[in-house]
Design a protein around this motif. Sequence first.
Motif, PDB file in Angstrom:
ATOM      1  N   ASP A 108      80.131  37.788  51.413  1.00 54.25           N
ATOM      2  CA  ASP A 108      81.329  37.288  52.068  1.00 54.25           C
ATOM      3  C   ASP A 108      81.580  35.841  51.686  1.00 54.25           C
ATOM      4  O   ASP A 108      80.856  34.934  52.116  1.00 54.25           O
ATOM      5  CB  ASP A 108      81.162  37.421  53.586  1.00 54.25           C
ATOM      6  CG  ASP A 108      82.390  36.994  54.358  1.00 54.25           C
ATOM      7  OD1 ASP A 108      82.421  37.207  55.574  1.00 54.25           O
ATOM      8  OD2 ASP A 108      83.321  36.449  53.745  1.00 54.25           O
ATOM      9  N   GLY A 109      82.608  35.602  50.914  1.00 48.66           N
ATOM     10  CA  GLY A 109      82.898  34.256  50.451  1.00 48.66           C
ATOM     11  C   GLY A 109      83.168  33.258  51.560  1.00 48.66           C
ATOM     12  O   GLY A 109      82.956  32.054  51.381  1.00 48.66           O
ATOM     13  N   SER A 110      83.638  33.724  52.692  1.00 53.46           N
ATOM     14  CA  SER A 110      83.964  32.810  53.793  1.00 53.46           C
ATOM     15  C   SER A 110      82.716  32.187  54.411  1.00 53.46           C
ATOM     16  O   SER A 110      82.812  31.229  55.178  1.00 53.46           O
ATOM     17  CB  SER A 110      84.763  33.535  54.879  1.00 53.46           C
ATOM     18  OG  SER A 110      83.950  34.498  55.539  1.00 53.46           O
ATOM     19  N   THR A 111      81.545  32.720  54.096  1.00 55.40           N
ATOM     20  CA  THR A 111      80.295  32.173  54.639  1.00 55.40           C
ATOM     21  C   THR A 111      79.698  31.098  53.736  1.00 55.40           C
ATOM     22  O   THR A 111      78.662  30.537  54.076  1.00 55.40           O
ATOM     23  CB  THR A 111      79.252  33.281  54.868  1.00 55.40           C
ATOM     24  OG1 THR A 111      78.856  33.838  53.607  1.00 55.40           O
ATOM     25  CG2 THR A 111      79.811  34.384  55.756  1.00 55.40           C
ATOM     26  N   TYR A 112      80.332  30.811  52.622  1.00 54.13           N
ATOM     27  CA  TYR A 112      79.831  29.810  51.692  1.00 54.13           C
ATOM     28  C   TYR A 112      80.535  28.475  51.954  1.00 54.13           C
ATOM     29  O   TYR A 112      81.753  28.417  52.122  1.00 54.13           O
ATOM     30  CB  TYR A 112      80.032  30.258  50.253  1.00 54.13           C
ATOM     31  CG  TYR A 112      79.056  31.349  49.887  1.00 54.13           C
ATOM     32  CD1 TYR A 112      79.277  32.661  50.299  1.00 54.13           C
ATOM     33  CD2 TYR A 112      77.899  31.072  49.169  1.00 54.13           C
ATOM     34  CE1 TYR A 112      78.368  33.671  50.007  1.00 54.13           C
ATOM     35  CE2 TYR A 112      76.988  32.070  48.870  1.00 54.13           C
ATOM     36  CZ  TYR A 112      77.228  33.360  49.301  1.00 54.13           C
ATOM     37  OH  TYR A 112      76.321  34.355  49.010  1.00 54.13           O
ATOM     38  N   ASP A 113      79.725  27.419  51.967  1.00 54.07           N
ATOM     39  CA  ASP A 113      80.215  26.098  52.345  1.00 54.07           C
ATOM     40  C   ASP A 113      80.632  25.245  51.155  1.00 54.07           C
ATOM     41  O   ASP A 113      81.437  24.325  51.307  1.00 54.07           O
ATOM     42  CB  ASP A 113      79.125  25.347  53.122  1.00 54.07           C
ATOM     43  CG  ASP A 113      78.669  26.113  54.346  1.00 54.07           C
ATOM     44  OD1 ASP A 113      77.452  26.366  54.480  1.00 54.07           O
ATOM     45  OD2 ASP A 113      79.535  26.470  55.171  1.00 54.07           O
ATOM     46  N   TYR A 114      80.065  25.509  50.016  1.00 52.35           N
ATOM     47  CA  TYR A 114      80.286  24.647  48.854  1.00 52.35           C
ATOM     48  C   TYR A 114      80.715  25.498  47.655  1.00 52.35           C
ATOM     49  O   TYR A 114      80.155  26.568  47.416  1.00 52.35           O
ATOM     50  CB  TYR A 114      78.997  23.876  48.513  1.00 52.35           C
ATOM     51  CG  TYR A 114      78.450  23.109  49.685  1.00 52.35           C
ATOM     52  CD1 TYR A 114      77.433  23.627  50.471  1.00 52.35           C
ATOM     53  CD2 TYR A 114      78.983  21.864  50.032  1.00 52.35           C
ATOM     54  CE1 TYR A 114      76.943  22.946  51.558  1.00 52.35           C
ATOM     55  CE2 TYR A 114      78.492  21.161  51.125  1.00 52.35           C
ATOM     56  CZ  TYR A 114      77.480  21.714  51.880  1.00 52.35           C
ATOM     57  OH  TYR A 114      77.002  21.024  52.963  1.00 52.35           O
ATOM     58  N   TRP A 115      81.679  24.962  46.917  1.00 52.05           N
ATOM     59  CA  TRP A 115      82.252  25.688  45.784  1.00 52.05           C
ATOM     60  C   TRP A 115      82.354  24.780  44.580  1.00 52.05           C
ATOM     61  O   TRP A 115      82.700  23.599  44.704  1.00 52.05           O
ATOM     62  CB  TRP A 115      83.638  26.216  46.141  1.00 52.05           C
ATOM     63  CG  TRP A 115      83.590  27.284  47.192  1.00 52.05           C
ATOM     64  CD1 TRP A 115      83.497  27.116  48.537  1.00 52.05           C
ATOM     65  CD2 TRP A 115      83.594  28.694  46.958  1.00 52.05           C
ATOM     66  NE1 TRP A 115      83.452  28.342  49.172  1.00 52.05           N
ATOM     67  CE2 TRP A 115      83.510  29.325  48.225  1.00 52.05           C
ATOM     68  CE3 TRP A 115      83.671  29.498  45.822  1.00 52.05           C
ATOM     69  CZ2 TRP A 115      83.504  30.716  48.363  1.00 52.05           C
ATOM     70  CZ3 TRP A 115      83.654  30.866  45.964  1.00 52.05           C
ATOM     71  CH2 TRP A 115      83.574  31.471  47.225  1.00 52.05           C
ATOM     72  N   GLY A 116      82.108  25.370  43.413  1.00 47.38           N
ATOM     73  CA  GLY A 116      82.352  24.656  42.172  1.00 47.38           C
ATOM     74  C   GLY A 116      83.808  24.763  41.775  1.00 47.38           C
ATOM     75  O   GLY A 116      84.608  25.437  42.436  1.00 47.38           O
ATOM     76  N   GLN A 117      84.156  24.141  40.665  1.00 51.19           N
ATOM     77  CA  GLN A 117      85.551  24.035  40.254  1.00 51.19           C
ATOM     78  C   GLN A 117      86.049  25.261  39.507  1.00 51.19           C
ATOM     79  O   GLN A 117      87.241  25.397  39.300  1.00 51.19           O
ATOM     80  CB  GLN A 117      85.751  22.792  39.362  1.00 51.19           C
ATOM     81  CG  GLN A 117      85.438  22.987  37.894  1.00 51.19           C
ATOM     82  CD  GLN A 117      83.952  23.107  37.592  1.00 51.19           C
ATOM     83  OE1 GLN A 117      83.090  23.117  38.460  1.00 51.19           O
ATOM     84  NE2 GLN A 117      83.645  23.241  36.315  1.00 51.19           N
ATOM     85  N   GLY A 118      85.168  26.154  39.099  1.00 48.60           N
ATOM     86  CA  GLY A 118      85.596  27.347  38.390  1.00 48.60           C
ATOM     87  C   GLY A 118      85.533  27.186  36.888  1.00 48.60           C
ATOM     88  O   GLY A 118      85.758  26.092  36.356  1.00 48.60           O
ATOM     89  N   THR A 119      85.235  28.282  36.205  1.00 42.96           N
ATOM     90  CA  THR A 119      85.223  28.303  34.752  1.00 42.96           C
ATOM     91  C   THR A 119      85.878  29.608  34.292  1.00 42.96           C
ATOM     92  O   THR A 119      85.605  30.675  34.841  1.00 42.96           O
ATOM     93  CB  THR A 119      83.787  28.153  34.204  1.00 42.96           C
ATOM     94  OG1 THR A 119      83.814  28.067  32.779  1.00 42.96           O
ATOM     95  CG2 THR A 119      82.880  29.295  34.627  1.00 42.96           C
TER      96      THR A 119
END
Length: 125
Positions: A108-119
Amino acid sequence: VQLQASGGGLVQAGGSLRLSCAASGRTFSNYDMAWFRQAPGKEREFVAAIRWIGGYTYFADSVKGRFTISRSNAENTVYLQMNSLKPEDTAVYYCAARQGGILTTIRDGSTYDYWGQGTQVTVSS
């Protein structure tokens, strides 16, 4: 935690790529790490995750058997090895981190607090 994803590119169908996500700022080893992707016009979807304890791995059915996820706590880096790539794997890939989440929500992505910028990963047919 700051996350920096890299390794995307253009590859022909059947080819391989390895994505990397370098983390900084906190104790990396205490975090579940995951990869998600988002194709144009589609919602973000879970790809793979690796648990902070035991290194257990989890995959979306669409990539199972083709992708592997691993981590190096010494290097504060998580990897996504993608083999036998298909055009439908084309998307922007994001790495994400969370601490303290329960196992049943690891996809579940909503449970993740930190995200990278994407590649960007583009697979040509």
